[in-house]
Design a protein around this motif. Sequence first.
Motif, PDB file in Angstrom:
ATOM      1  N   CYS A 267       5.948  -5.131   6.656  1.00 20.83           N
ATOM      2  CA  CYS A 267       6.545  -4.737   5.372  1.00 20.83           C
ATOM      3  C   CYS A 267       7.832  -3.938   5.591  1.00 20.83           C
ATOM      4  CB  CYS A 267       5.552  -3.915   4.555  1.00 20.83           C
ATOM      5  SG  CYS A 267       4.224  -4.885   3.798  1.00 20.83           S
ATOM      6  N   LYS A 268       7.819  -3.054   6.573  1.00 19.67           N
ATOM      7  CA  LYS A 268       9.003  -2.245   6.857  1.00 19.67           C
ATOM      8  C   LYS A 268      10.152  -3.100   7.375  1.00 19.67           C
ATOM      9  CE  LYS A 268       6.441   1.994   7.902  1.00 19.67           C
ATOM     10  NZ  LYS A 268       5.961   2.893   8.984  1.00 19.67           N
ATOM     11  N   LEU A 269       9.812  -4.127   8.142  1.00 16.99           N
ATOM     12  CA  LEU A 269      10.842  -4.946   8.775  1.00 16.99           C
ATOM     13  C   LEU A 269      11.385  -6.046   7.862  1.00 16.99           C
ATOM     14  CD1 LEU A 269       9.107  -5.299  12.252  1.00 16.99           C
ATOM     15  CD2 LEU A 269      11.244  -4.081  11.812  1.00 16.99           C
ATOM     16  N   LYS A 270      10.536  -6.575   6.968  1.00 13.81           N
ATOM     17  CA  LYS A 270      10.918  -7.753   6.197  1.00 13.81           C
ATOM     18  C   LYS A 270      10.892  -7.550   4.688  1.00 13.81           C
ATOM     19  CE  LYS A 270       9.390 -11.002   9.754  1.00 13.81           C
ATOM     20  NZ  LYS A 270       8.626 -12.219  10.062  1.00 13.81           N
ATOM     21  N   GLY A 271      10.373  -6.411   4.259  1.00 12.57           N
ATOM     22  CA  GLY A 271      10.179  -6.222   2.834  1.00 12.57           C
ATOM     23  C   GLY A 271       8.797  -6.729   2.445  1.00 12.57           C
ATOM     24  N   GLU A 272       8.196  -6.110   1.437  1.00 15.19           N
ATOM     25  CA  GLU A 272       6.802  -6.402   1.104  1.00 15.19           C
ATOM     26  C   GLU A 272       6.565  -7.857   0.700  1.00 15.19           C
ATOM     27  OE1 GLU A 272       3.142  -4.496  -1.529  1.00 15.19           O
ATOM     28  OE2 GLU A 272       5.207  -3.840  -1.896  1.00 15.19           O
ATOM     29  N   LYS A 273       7.446  -8.414  -0.112  1.00 18.71           N
ATOM     30  CA  LYS A 273       7.219  -9.767  -0.617  1.00 18.71           C
ATOM     31  C   LYS A 273       7.115 -10.783   0.509  1.00 18.71           C
ATOM     32  CE  LYS A 273       8.976 -13.128  -3.968  1.00 18.71           C
ATOM     33  NZ  LYS A 273      10.032 -13.432  -4.984  1.00 18.71           N
ATOM     34  N   MET A 274       8.097 -10.789   1.401  1.00 18.50           N
ATOM     35  CA  MET A 274       8.075 -11.745   2.508  1.00 18.50           C
ATOM     36  C   MET A 274       6.968 -11.418   3.498  1.00 18.50           C
ATOM     37  SD  MET A 274      11.069 -12.690   5.299  1.00 18.50           S
ATOM     38  CE  MET A 274      12.174 -13.340   4.040  1.00 18.50           C
ATOM     39  N   ALA A 275       6.766 -10.136   3.757  1.00 22.89           N
ATOM     40  CA  ALA A 275       5.762  -9.727   4.735  1.00 22.89           C
ATOM     41  C   ALA A 275       4.361 -10.164   4.317  1.00 22.89           C
ATOM     42  CB  ALA A 275       5.808  -8.217   4.930  1.00 22.89           C
ATOM     43  N   ILE A 276       4.018  -9.948   3.063  1.00 20.55           N
ATOM     44  CA  ILE A 276       2.680 -10.315   2.595  1.00 20.55           C
ATOM     45  C   ILE A 276       2.476 -11.826   2.679  1.00 20.55           C
ATOM     46  CG2 ILE A 276       1.135 -10.358   0.603  1.00 20.55           C
ATOM     47  CD1 ILE A 276       1.519  -7.609   2.073  1.00 20.55           C
ATOM     48  N   LYS A 277       3.495 -12.557   2.344  1.00 24.42           N
ATOM     49  CA  LYS A 277       3.404 -14.017   2.415  1.00 24.42           C
ATOM     50  C   LYS A 277       3.108 -14.459   3.856  1.00 24.42           C
ATOM     51  CE  LYS A 277       5.863 -18.008   0.523  1.00 24.42           C
ATOM     52  NZ  LYS A 277       7.105 -18.471  -0.133  1.00 24.42           N
ATOM     53  N   GLU A 278       3.798 -13.833   4.818  1.00 24.66           N
ATOM     54  CA  GLU A 278       3.612 -14.207   6.213  1.00 24.66           C
ATOM     55  C   GLU A 278       2.333 -13.629   6.807  1.00 24.66           C
ATOM     56  OE1 GLU A 278       7.074 -13.374   8.528  1.00 24.66           O
ATOM     57  OE2 GLU A 278       8.361 -14.718   7.344  1.00 24.66           O
ATOM     58  N   MET A 279       1.870 -12.499   6.287  1.00 23.49           N
ATOM     59  CA  MET A 279       0.667 -11.869   6.820  1.00 23.49           C
ATOM     60  C   MET A 279      -0.601 -12.632   6.466  1.00 23.49           C
ATOM     61  SD  MET A 279       0.925  -9.283   8.851  1.00 23.49           S
ATOM     62  CE  MET A 279      -0.808  -8.818   8.770  1.00 23.49           C
ATOM     63  N   ARG A 280      -0.540 -13.472   5.445  1.00 22.08           N
ATOM     64  CA  ARG A 280      -1.746 -14.203   5.033  1.00 22.08           C
ATOM     65  C   ARG A 280      -2.343 -15.006   6.185  1.00 22.08           C
ATOM     66  NH1 ARG A 280       0.963 -16.254  -0.644  1.00 22.08           N
ATOM     67  NH2 ARG A 280       0.668 -14.317  -1.824  1.00 22.08           N
ATOM     68  N   LYS A 281      -1.481 -15.694   6.936  1.00 25.75           N
ATOM     69  CA  LYS A 281      -1.993 -16.497   8.053  1.00 25.75           C
ATOM     70  C   LYS A 281      -2.536 -15.600   9.158  1.00 25.75           C
ATOM     71  CE  LYS A 281       2.645 -16.878  10.057  1.00 25.75           C
ATOM     72  NZ  LYS A 281       3.850 -17.723  10.163  1.00 25.75           N
ATOM     73  N   HIS A 282      -1.841 -14.477   9.406  1.00 27.40           N
ATOM     74  CA  HIS A 282      -2.303 -13.555  10.447  1.00 27.40           C
ATOM     75  C   HIS A 282      -3.673 -12.979  10.087  1.00 27.40           C
ATOM     76  CE1 HIS A 282       1.159 -13.290  13.159  1.00 27.40           C
ATOM     77  NE2 HIS A 282       1.933 -13.366  12.095  1.00 27.40           N
TER      78      HIS A 282
END
Length: 319
Positions: A267-282
Amino acid sequence: MKIKDIEINKTVLSPMAGVTDLAFRLICKEMGAGLVVTEMVSAKGLYYKDKGTEMLTTIRENERPVSLQIFGSDPDIMSYVIKNDLNFREEIDIIDINMGCPAPKIVKNGDGSALMKDPNLISKILEKCVKVSKKPLTIKIRSGWDKDSINAIEISKMAEESGIDAITVHGRTREMYYTGEADWDIIGEIKSRLKIPVIGNGDIFDSSDAIKIMEYTACDAVAIGRGVMGNPFLFKGINNLLAGEKDYSPTYDEILKTILLHMDLSCKLKGEKMAIKEMRKHIAWYLKGLKNSNEIKNRVNTMEKREEIEELLKNYFLN
């Protein structure tokens, strides 16, 4: 082991597009990865100053040593980028050239594992890149393009003679993609013929697999890709076994803390919107195999706020 003058332990985080971003590399470094490798970076993208490509090269001091992996098939562009850009980046410890990626969109342009079909082109790339690089230079290859063109031994000998400092060998052909069993025999054969470090890659999914491939092939280190997705704790386990200690298994509390740290970093590196989208797979990978996790994964996929996901995960892990 050492790659030229860079000392690392025997574990390497393999480069994976869409996976080994800065946040995940920091997590893996925390877990004991000896060397982390960036996502593949297009040499042409760097050459033409593409902003998206340049973002992939962001490196933090606390993840070093770091290898930055480039891909391409134009010897002039690749050597230009190394000479005029990467050489002057102090935070980059090693430059790696990808000659093994099987992805269709990479291969169709003659990059990645498509290079295995053209040893003459590989020779030109190696010659030009070694000549200009001021940093340790490594390559990653596969066993060959298909079962009828296994040429990893030829390519690896060429690489050593050209001045390459280490080589990672994935024991599969491009045709195999990620199916079937990795051929550890060819890794061992290459190790027996080379003096430079050989890093073994393929079918390392738990700590004992890493020990087995090192014993079987005598390779100097292991590079772990899919096996570490959702399981960065694997590095702790391997390092424990290498030190003669017990394998490592994370508690539910540690899994939760790691997911939350990973999400916060992203979230700190990419912003919450993009980070959450990418974190789903992780998160899906972290939860794989855990009891009643399918419902949690499905709910995470509908959420867009970090706080929502944190509350859901805490209720799951702590109740």
